[in-house]
Enzyme design. Structure first.
Site, PDB file in Angstrom:
ATOM      1  N   SER A  52     -28.751 -25.582  13.526  1.00  0.00           N
ATOM      2  CA  SER A  52     -27.818 -25.392  12.263  1.00  0.00           C
ATOM      3  C   SER A  52     -27.189 -26.863  11.908  1.00  0.00           C
ATOM      4  CB  SER A  52     -26.503 -24.599  12.652  1.00  0.00           C
ATOM      5  OG  SER A  52     -25.648 -25.614  13.639  1.00  0.00           O
ATOM      6  N   ASP A  53     -26.546 -27.128  10.876  1.00  0.00           N
ATOM      7  CA  ASP A  53     -26.032 -28.236  10.497  1.00  0.00           C
ATOM      8  C   ASP A  53     -24.624 -28.462  11.315  1.00  0.00           C
ATOM      9  OD1 ASP A  53     -25.707 -30.807   9.691  1.00  0.00           O
ATOM     10  OD2 ASP A  53     -25.998 -30.341   7.680  1.00  0.00           O
ATOM     11  N   TRP A  54     -24.055 -29.460  11.223  1.00  0.00           N
ATOM     12  CA  TRP A  54     -22.798 -29.725  12.018  1.00  0.00           C
ATOM     13  C   TRP A  54     -21.827 -28.653  11.815  1.00  0.00           C
ATOM     14  CZ3 TRP A  54     -21.601 -34.441  14.911  1.00  0.00           C
ATOM     15  CH2 TRP A  54     -20.442 -34.451  15.295  1.00  0.00           C
ATOM     16  N   GLY A  55     -21.552 -27.802  12.771  1.00  0.00           N
ATOM     17  CA  GLY A  55     -20.400 -26.622  12.401  1.00  0.00           C
ATOM     18  C   GLY A  55     -20.752 -25.664  11.382  1.00  0.00           C
ATOM     19  N   SER A  56     -21.837 -25.716  10.860  1.00  0.00           N
ATOM     20  CA  SER A  56     -22.217 -24.748   9.709  1.00  0.00           C
ATOM     21  C   SER A  56     -22.243 -23.413  10.236  1.00  0.00           C
ATOM     22  CB  SER A  56     -23.419 -25.107   9.167  1.00  0.00           C
ATOM     23  OG  SER A  56     -24.465 -24.871  10.029  1.00  0.00           O
TER      24      SER A  56
END
Ligand code: NOJ
Length: 773
Positions: free
Chosen positions: A304-308
């Site tokens: 995932s992307d950061w905190g996505s």
């Protein structure tokens, strides 16, 4: 009883590890999945199977959990609950990866915790944003893309991998291959520009560079194609904003570079922050499972992307953390970067039957597979060699490589009166601009491991040409106060106190070289702009200098296309020098003085004004493209600006000139089922010095069942030509280049006329045509 099972398990794992360690180097090589292979390696699969069979559900989920390291931040501050649990989870084997841990000492320390203290000792995969170099910085990716030189781009990624791997890193979150048509978006600096064909070639080159032929070597690292998908189409160019695009744009424009990366063997993908037509990319099954994993048969993993994953709640898609974890896992996101929701909820979700355990197995399998391919099970510390770290990082060879890349990235936008190259003797040169004396800004954005102020400045580069008089004056600061990767940059909009001195210096010079543009941290993540002019007081400075001395060479430093219309109308010579990395000043000086003949071509259209954005060369014609009657308004246009760009995609001059003639079509096979069209064109160097030219081939399918763009790049080749020399360049068009995705996502090639254009820029071509039956 519990103790005996543990001992049994541990023994079994040790057996596996021993088996892995005992493999001879040759077998080891055989085990490595070649960068271009889709095949499942049966030996690796067997190992993954046995490992999975002894892992608890929590340990498998642990592989899907990624934490940020201890100091570098490349996203919002991690929540306290993560920091509190990090060590505990590492010891439990509930962490599969860490990002932003760098340097042999620190990588070894975290690796040691999982290897020695967790039950199964499964090594971590260590990720880092190696976007354009690790410590020795190459030009920003948009600049590299302007080279159109795939060999050089591959080499640059190779050097980046060499340094990063020497610092303990084995996975880069690159290449970013988001196509973008919007220069307001700050992240255009990280990508390959606006075109899916060029973008695909660049994606392939970067993946090959990072991963090499053999991922198990300690000099290569796993690449990550990001951001899947549509992130570059953020509305109004505002980072993280809504993405609402057609199926046709998704398949014909956005996805091709990702497909190319997959075909080049990229081992990981990163999904994206944005929603795509109402569904967040992170929770998007159509993208991740249907297209990537099923249709394209991708067998690596998606992070995932950061905190996505957690951000799906804020998007208004998931009700809470637990449902966000459920949605992301079911949609095919294999690893959770910095949301901590997998480690918190997935086990319960499996027990409740909301996420199939087979999906957890699949995700863990993908992650373990890549770890095996990297050779981490053979030696978890294989990237942790202090001697290599010292020897490789910042080596002379790496600096030579980035210098070469930097020169190739420069684009000569304008050169009236042949002001360039500068004379090497007896010229009085005024060098003006804060950026000319800046050793930090050229490092660009995304340079977390680079030491501050280590780039060669333009002033330093030019000082090496000693036979001229060089006088420097700042003119004006671009920014105010400290600048950094994480904080907003403050621009100087008021202080003009150094103008007077700069004007004095300019007045006494034969030629003024003025370096203006954006500082390195003005583009990149979270750095969208609504204006595309020269920031702050720089435009005013340029005008003031022009009043006292119009013999100006404008050198641009920037991370995106700029709307420098006034400069184009008044300034005789303009050099696009982006943010060129550690060797920036040397590269710029060599081009200014003619020791290197520029050959770069724009990978993105430069607008005349921000109101034209999004602007791109492969637009569609509309029903009212040209002025039907001069006095009526009923055509697609602006009342206050031309439709054409300031500088077109593919534009870039040289110190010599090139001519295109004899464009010929040799039809080998004209059937739509298997078309083979050979296109040949002669390119001649008309000038008196050798030069390199990127010959470009475009097509147009003028009548189609779904409207096609007025031009589409379908081939390019770099030709080196001596003065007066002519070379014939050949291109082959086939069904992969003559077709397109229809609105049902089907690739089709249609019969009828095709137009072919060849030239040195998308707006300067000669034309021919052919027909398919
Ligand atoms: C967020 C960015 O969007 C992504 O590209 C990057 O790799 C991660 N942060 C990790 O730094």
């Amino acid at each position: 009883m519990k103790k005996r099972i543990n001992i049994f398990i541990v023994t079994a794992v040790i057996g596996l590890l021993v088996l892995a360690c005992n493999l001879s180097t040759e077998t080891h090589k055989e085990l490595a999945i070649g960068a271009t292979s889709d095949d499942i390696n049966t030996e690796i699969e067997a190992k993954v199977d046995s490992l999975l069979s002894i892992m608890t559900l929590e340990e498998k989920i642990g592989q899907m959990n990624q934490y940020n390291g201890f100091w570098d931040l490349t996203g919002p501050k991690p929540a306290d609950r993560a920091a509190a649990k990090k060590y505990e989870h590492l010891r439990k084997g509930w962490v599969g990866s860490m990002l932003n841990v760098r340097g042999v000492k620190d990588v070894r320390a975290v690796q040691k915790i999982v290897v020695e203290e967790s039950r199964l000792g499964i090594p971590l995969i260590i990720g880092f944003d190696v976007i354009h170099g690790y410590k020795t910085m190459s030009p920003i990716p948009l600049a590299e893309s302007a080279s159109w030189d795939m060999e050089a781009i591959q080499k640059s990624a190779e050097v980046a991998a060499l340094e990063a791997s020497a610092a303990g890193i084995n996975w880069t979150f690159a290449p970013m291959i988001d196509i973008s048509r919007d220069a307001r978006w700050g992240r255009v600096m990280e990508g390959g520009g606006e075109d899916p064909y060029l973008g695909s070639k660049i994606a392939e080159a970067r993946v090959k560079g990072f991963q090499g032929q053999d991922l198990s070597k300690s000099t290569t690292i796993a690449a990550c194609a990001k951001h899947f998908a549509g992130y570059g189409s953020a509305e109004a160019g505002r980072d993280y904003n809504t993405v609402d695009i057609s199926t046709s744009t998704l398949h014909n424009i956005v996805l091709p570079p990702f497909k190319a990366a997959k075909e080049a063997g990229v081992r990981t993908f990163m999904n994206s922050f944005n929603e795509l037509n109402g569904v967040p990319a992170t929770g998007n099954k159509m993208l991740q499972r249907d297209i990537l994993k099923d249709d394209w048969n991708f067998n690596g993993f998606i992070v995932s992307d950061w905190g996505s994953i957690a951000e799906m709640i804020v998007h208004g898609y998931a009700k809470n953390g637990k449902s966000a974890a459920e949605m992301a896992a079911n949609a095919g996101s294999d690893m959770d970067m910095e949301s901590y929701l997998y480690v918190e909820h997935l086990a319960t979700l499996v027990k409740e039957g909301k996420v199939e355990e087979s999906l957890i197995d699949d995700a863990a399998r993908r992650i373990l597979r890549v770890k095996y391919e990297l050779g981490l099970f053979n030696d978890p510390y294989k990237y942790c060699n202090e001697d290599r770290e010292k020897e490789v990082i910042g080596s002379k060879a790496n600096h030579e490589a980035v210098l070469d890349m930097a020169k190739k990235s420069i684009v000569l936008l304008k050169n009236d009166k042949k002001l360039l190259p500068l004379k090497k003797e007896r010229q009085r040169i005024a060098l003006i601009g804060a950026l000319a004396n800046d050793k930090n800004s050229p490092l660009g954005s995304w340079r977390i491991a680079a030491d501050d102020n280590t780039a060669v400045s333009v002033l330093e580069g030019m000082q090496q040409y000693k036979e001229n008089t060089l006088v420097y004056a700042k003119g004006a600061d671009v920014s105010v106060g400290e600048t950094s990767f994480v904080n907003e940059t403050k621009i100087n909009t008021t202080d003009k106190s150094d103008f007077t001195e700069a004007k004095r210096v300019a007045k006494n010079a034969d030629v003024v070289v003025i370096v203006l543009g954006e500082i390195g941290f003005q583009s990149g993540e979270g750095r969208s702009r609504t204006e595309l002019d020269l920031p702050g007081v720089q435009q005013e400075l340029l005008k003031e200098i022009y009043k006292v001395n119009p013999n100006i060479v404008l050198v641009l430093n920037n991370g995106r296309p700029l709307a420098i219309t006034w400069a184009d109308e008044h300034i005789p010579a303009i050099l696009e020098a982006w943010h060129l990395g550690s060797q920036s000043g040397n590269a710029i000086a060599q081009v200014l003085y003619g020791d290197y003949n520029p050959s770069g071509k724009l990978p993105m259209t430069f607008p005349r004004s921000v109101g034209q954005v999004p602007i791109y060369y492969n637009y569609k014609n509309t029903g009212r493209p040209i002025e039907p009657q001069p006095d009526l308004v009923f055509w697609s246009h602006y009342s206050d600006q031309k439709n054409t760009p300031l500088y077109a995609f593919g534009h870039g001059l040289s110190y010599t000139t090139f001519n295109y003639k004899n464009l010929k079509i040799e039809t080998i096979n004209s059937s739509v089922s298997n078309p083979q069209i050979k296109v040949v064109v002669d390119v001649t160097n008309l000038g008196d010095r050798e030069g390199k030219e990127v010959a470009q081939l475009y097509i147009r399918d003028p009548f189609a069942s779904t409207i096609r763009p007025v031009k589409e790049l379908k081939g390019f080749e770099m030709v080196s030509l001596e003065p007066g020399e002519t070379k014939t360049v050949n291109f082959i068009l086939d069904k992969t280049t003559l077709g397109f995705y229809d609105n049902n996502n089907k690739w089709i090639v249609e019969p009828g006329e095709f137009r072919v254009f060849a030239g040195g820029s998308s707006d300067n071509t000669i034309q021919s045509n052919f027909e398919l039956q």
